[in-house]
Motif scaffolding. Structure first.
Motif, mmCIF file in Angstrom:
data_model
loop_
_atom_site.group_PDB
_atom_site.id
_atom_site.type_symbol
_atom_site.label_atom_id
_atom_site.label_comp_id
_atom_site.label_asym_id
_atom_site.label_seq_id
_atom_site.Cartn_x
_atom_site.Cartn_y
_atom_site.Cartn_z
ATOM 1 N N ASP A 194 0.860 -1.209 0.036
ATOM 2 C CA ASP A 194 0.078 -0.014 0.183
ATOM 3 C C ASP A 194 0.780 1.150 -0.068
ATOM 4 O O ASP A 194 1.246 1.602 1.105
ATOM 5 C CB ASP A 194 -0.934 0.097 1.170
ATOM 6 N N PRO A 195 1.187 1.464 -1.164
ATOM 7 C CA PRO A 195 2.168 2.891 -1.072
ATOM 8 C C PRO A 195 1.608 4.201 -0.326
ATOM 9 O O PRO A 195 2.332 5.056 0.066
ATOM 10 C CB PRO A 195 2.261 3.106 -2.762
ATOM 11 N N LYS A 196 0.136 4.210 -0.141
ATOM 12 C CA LYS A 196 -0.371 5.391 0.459
ATOM 13 C C LYS A 196 0.181 5.538 1.905
ATOM 14 O O LYS A 196 0.484 6.624 2.302
ATOM 15 C CB LYS A 196 -1.805 5.294 0.479
ATOM 16 N N SER A 197 0.189 4.224 2.518
ATOM 17 C CA SER A 197 0.822 4.087 3.952
ATOM 18 C C SER A 197 2.037 3.700 4.230
ATOM 19 O O SER A 197 2.517 3.978 5.163
ATOM 20 C CB SER A 197 -0.226 3.238 4.927
ATOM 21 N N GLY A 198 2.837 3.415 2.906
ATOM 22 C CA GLY A 198 4.087 2.905 2.884
ATOM 23 C C GLY A 198 4.170 1.317 3.474
ATOM 24 O O GLY A 198 5.308 1.070 3.769
ATOM 25 N N LEU A 199 3.095 0.773 3.526
ATOM 26 C CA LEU A 199 3.001 -0.493 3.901
ATOM 27 C C LEU A 199 3.307 -1.765 2.680
ATOM 28 O O LEU A 199 3.000 -1.276 1.682
ATOM 29 C CB LEU A 199 1.413 -1.108 4.644
ATOM 30 N N ASP A 200 4.517 -2.498 3.166
ATOM 31 C CA ASP A 200 4.874 -3.431 2.297
ATOM 32 C C ASP A 200 5.240 -5.032 3.287
ATOM 33 O O ASP A 200 6.454 -4.786 3.948
ATOM 34 C CB ASP A 200 6.084 -3.051 1.609
ATOM 35 N N ALA A 201 4.182 -5.577 3.544
ATOM 36 C CA ALA A 201 4.586 -6.584 4.581
ATOM 37 C C ALA A 201 3.603 -7.649 4.541
ATOM 38 O O ALA A 201 2.247 -7.531 3.758
ATOM 39 C CB ALA A 201 4.377 -6.077 6.210
ATOM 40 N N ILE A 202 3.762 -8.883 5.153
ATOM 41 C CA ILE A 202 3.163 -10.076 5.094
ATOM 42 C C ILE A 202 1.728 -9.780 6.258
ATOM 43 O O ILE A 202 1.953 -9.280 7.180
ATOM 44 C CB ILE A 202 3.610 -11.188 5.367
ATOM 45 N N GLY A 203 0.456 -10.000 5.493
ATOM 46 C CA GLY A 203 -0.480 -9.631 6.553
ATOM 47 C C GLY A 203 -1.838 -10.147 5.783
ATOM 48 O O GLY A 203 -2.005 -11.059 4.972
ATOM 49 N N SER A 204 -2.885 -9.938 6.295
ATOM 50 C CA SER A 204 -4.341 -10.383 5.991
ATOM 51 C C SER A 204 -5.303 -8.982 6.220
ATOM 52 O O SER A 204 -5.046 -8.077 6.785
ATOM 53 C CB SER A 204 -4.895 -11.158 7.060
ATOM 54 N N VAL A 205 -6.345 -9.356 5.182
ATOM 55 C CA VAL A 205 -7.138 -8.149 5.027
ATOM 56 C C VAL A 205 -8.744 -8.639 5.074
ATOM 57 O O VAL A 205 -8.972 -9.809 4.450
ATOM 58 C CB VAL A 205 -7.072 -7.408 3.696
ATOM 59 N N LEU A 206 -9.452 -7.980 5.887
ATOM 60 C CA LEU A 206 -10.937 -8.523 5.900
ATOM 61 C C LEU A 206 -11.680 -7.566 4.945
ATOM 62 O O LEU A 206 -11.375 -6.302 5.097
ATOM 63 C CB LEU A 206 -11.288 -8.323 7.517
ATOM 64 N N LEU A 252 8.510 -1.981 -6.496
ATOM 65 C CA LEU A 252 7.097 -2.449 -6.885
ATOM 66 C C LEU A 252 6.238 -1.251 -6.217
ATOM 67 O O LEU A 252 5.150 -0.957 -6.742
ATOM 68 C CB LEU A 252 6.881 -3.591 -6.211
ATOM 69 N N ALA A 253 6.487 -0.702 -5.248
ATOM 70 C CA ALA A 253 5.639 0.478 -4.494
ATOM 71 C C ALA A 253 5.733 1.588 -5.556
ATOM 72 O O ALA A 253 4.567 2.223 -5.751
ATOM 73 C CB ALA A 253 6.147 0.874 -2.955
ATOM 74 N N SER A 254 6.809 1.991 -6.015
ATOM 75 C CA SER A 254 6.555 3.263 -6.943
ATOM 76 C C SER A 254 5.670 2.874 -8.279
ATOM 77 O O SER A 254 5.068 3.908 -8.638
ATOM 78 C CB SER A 254 7.898 3.565 -7.665
ATOM 79 N N ILE A 255 5.679 1.620 -8.893
ATOM 80 C CA ILE A 255 5.092 1.293 -9.909
ATOM 81 C C ILE A 255 3.287 1.268 -9.404
ATOM 82 O O ILE A 255 2.552 1.874 -10.109
ATOM 83 C CB ILE A 255 5.262 -0.054 -10.457
ATOM 84 N N VAL A 256 3.321 0.617 -8.466
ATOM 85 C CA VAL A 256 1.769 0.537 -7.813
ATOM 86 C C VAL A 256 1.286 1.936 -7.678
ATOM 87 O O VAL A 256 0.059 2.125 -7.608
ATOM 88 C CB VAL A 256 1.750 -0.386 -6.575
ATOM 89 N N ARG A 257 2.341 2.953 -6.891
ATOM 90 C CA ARG A 257 1.658 4.292 -6.692
ATOM 91 C C ARG A 257 1.214 4.971 -7.955
ATOM 92 O O ARG A 257 0.148 5.457 -8.228
ATOM 93 C CB ARG A 257 2.731 5.059 -5.999
ATOM 94 N N ALA A 258 1.940 4.718 -9.143
ATOM 95 C CA ALA A 258 1.537 5.411 -10.523
ATOM 96 C C ALA A 258 0.301 4.535 -11.020
ATOM 97 O O ALA A 258 -0.424 5.255 -11.790
ATOM 98 C CB ALA A 258 2.903 5.175 -11.199
ATOM 99 N N LEU A 259 0.026 3.402 -10.728
ATOM 100 C CA LEU A 259 -1.096 2.750 -11.268
ATOM 101 C C LEU A 259 -2.202 2.898 -10.623
ATOM 102 O O LEU A 259 -3.399 2.618 -11.085
ATOM 103 C CB LEU A 259 -0.688 1.103 -11.498
ATOM 104 N N SER A 260 -2.078 3.099 -9.289
ATOM 105 C CA SER A 260 -3.327 3.247 -8.220
ATOM 106 C C SER A 260 -3.418 4.204 -7.526
ATOM 107 O O SER A 260 -4.466 5.035 -7.698
ATOM 108 C CB SER A 260 -3.554 1.873 -7.631
#
Length: 439
Positions: free
Chosen positions: A22-34, A359-367
């Protein structure tokens, strides 16, 4: 907060063990989403959380969970050219490519320059498209570059910005008035910077390759000069200016100077221009005829650098479906444009796999960044955000086969190309709109 502690009001979905980016928050980690009720209800990292009763669980170990892509430059043939593309077919192509929101251009027949037509787009897309469809309305009536449209009324009807699509506005006074008018509404003006007089009869980048092929070239100055003019008008008016696509290193420097001066200026680049250069035109393949044209390798590398250092804000598909009647011609007589929704992510991931961008820079530009520019709540993975998400196998190899594309038109410059990175599942508002058959 544990996911199990979150009270779900309907059957929720839990995606576990994914690499959450999640480039918005700077998150790049293993985790789960509900996910529940169309929204992201919770994001946790580290240890595996509990699962709410009745939830569907997706085990995503080894996969990446990204915010759904927001594509700011999509041409759809409806209304007027449904044989090339409809909202239904474009929506299917978008979903397969991980695009959860498409922004459509007003270059249709009739042109989207009237409140009733913006309303038509909204209703038609809502009834037929699998993804979110947001229209941009025309800056000038009929895309003729002379008389402005009613920004206030069009914005109130649902237009998320204003553009004349593939047409450039040559009259500087008209652009000045447009940016001034848009400023009062806080609206974004997106312009295609290409001086038509300098483009002339050019069909590809001006240079050695064009000379060798015997094709008329388009100089970089066609883009640079108009971009310089646009930036000066943006500075004069204080309006929000977005260059729809840039394609060369000199244009990037213009953008950098404008940003350093504190102007409200942004720009985009197509994923195709990140992946290909003028040499790919090869034996006069018309699917490589684009606007702006593919430039040389130094320009391509500059575009990647611009995305990596955030000078370039967004990556677009510039999805422009053309049928055989407009492409099956000699190169100099064919129409510009190529489809790109389904190859957008894969083409944009090439710099990541080559070690040229994160990857974060690309996702930021795509989303993330396009969502910010348009004022959308999507483009992030956080509690309360719309559940527009994509699950991606970043390493999965695949070959682009034109006949398997969902778009009605098959004019892809990536026919036979080998990619790494495949969308496995696409969620729009928490609803699965695409699932890879091998997922």
């Amino acid at each position: 907060m544990s996911l199990s502690a979150i009270r779900a009001e309907s059957r929720p979905l839990v995606i576990t063990g994914a690499r959450i980016v999640d480039p918005k928050s700077g998150l790049d980690a293993i985790g789960s989403v509900l996910v529940a009720d169309g929204l992201i209800k919770g994001v946790v990292t580290g240890a595996a959380p509990g699962t709410p009763e009745g939830a569907e669980t997706i085990e995503a170990r080894g996969k990446a969970l990204l915010p759904g892509l927001v594509d700011m430059r999509v041409f759809v043939g409806e209304p007027g050219a449904e044989h090339r593309e409809t909202f239904a077919s474009a929506g299917q192509a978008a979903a397969a490519g991980g695009v959860t929101t498409i922004v459509t251009m007003p270059d249709t027949d009739p042109v989207i320059d009237d409140v009733a037509l913006v309303d038509f787009i909204a209703r038609r897309a809502r009834d037929t498209a699998a993804v979110n469809v947001l229209p941009m309305a025309a800056i000038t009536k009929g895309l003729k570059g002379r008389e402005m449209t009613e920004f206030g009324l069009l914005g109130a009807a649902g237009a998320v910005g204003f553009t004349d699509g593939r047409h450039s506005i040559t009259n500087a006074l008209v652009l000045r008035r447009a940016l001034t008018y848009a400023r009062d509404f806080g609206a974004l003006v997106m312009h295609h910077p290409a001086d038509p007089d300098l483009v002339g009869s050019g069909v590809m980048n001006e240079g050695e390759t064009a000379t060798r092929l015997g094709l008329p070239g388009i100089p970089r100055e066609a883009e640079i000069i108009m971009l310089e003019r646009d930036i000066r008008i943006a500075a004069l008016t204080g309006g929000r200016y977005h260059a729809a696509q840039i394609s060369c290193a000199a244009s990037l420097e213009v953008i950098r100077r404008a940003k350093a001066a504190g102007l409200s200026v942004s720009c985009g680049v197509s994923a195709t221009h990140l992946a290909l250069n003028e040499r790919d035109v090869g034996p006069y393949r018309t699917f490589y005829r684009l606007s702006p044209p593919l430039r040389d390798e130094d320009d391509r590398l500059a575009m990647i650098e611009g995305v990596a250092d955030r000078s370039i804000d967004v990556i677009v598909s510039s999805h422009d479906p053309q049928d055989v009647d407009t492409k099956r011609h000699p190169f100099a007589e064919a129409a510009d444009g190529a489809v790109g929704l389904e190859t957008l992510l894969a083409a944009a991931l090439r710099p990541v796999h080559n070690g040229e961008a994160s990857l974060a820079s690309i996702v930021r530009a795509l989303s993330t960044r396009p969502a910010e520019l348009l004022g959308l709540p999507s483009g992030r993975i956080a509690a309360g955000a719309p559940a527009d998400l994509i699950l991606v196998d970043l390493e999965k190899p695949w070959i682009c086969e034109a006949e398997r594309l969902h778009s009605r038109s098959k004019n892809t410059p990536f026919e036979g190309a080998r990619f790494e990175g495949r969308v496995l599942r696409t969620l729009v508002g928490g609803r699965t709109v695409y699932k890879d058959s091998e997922a």
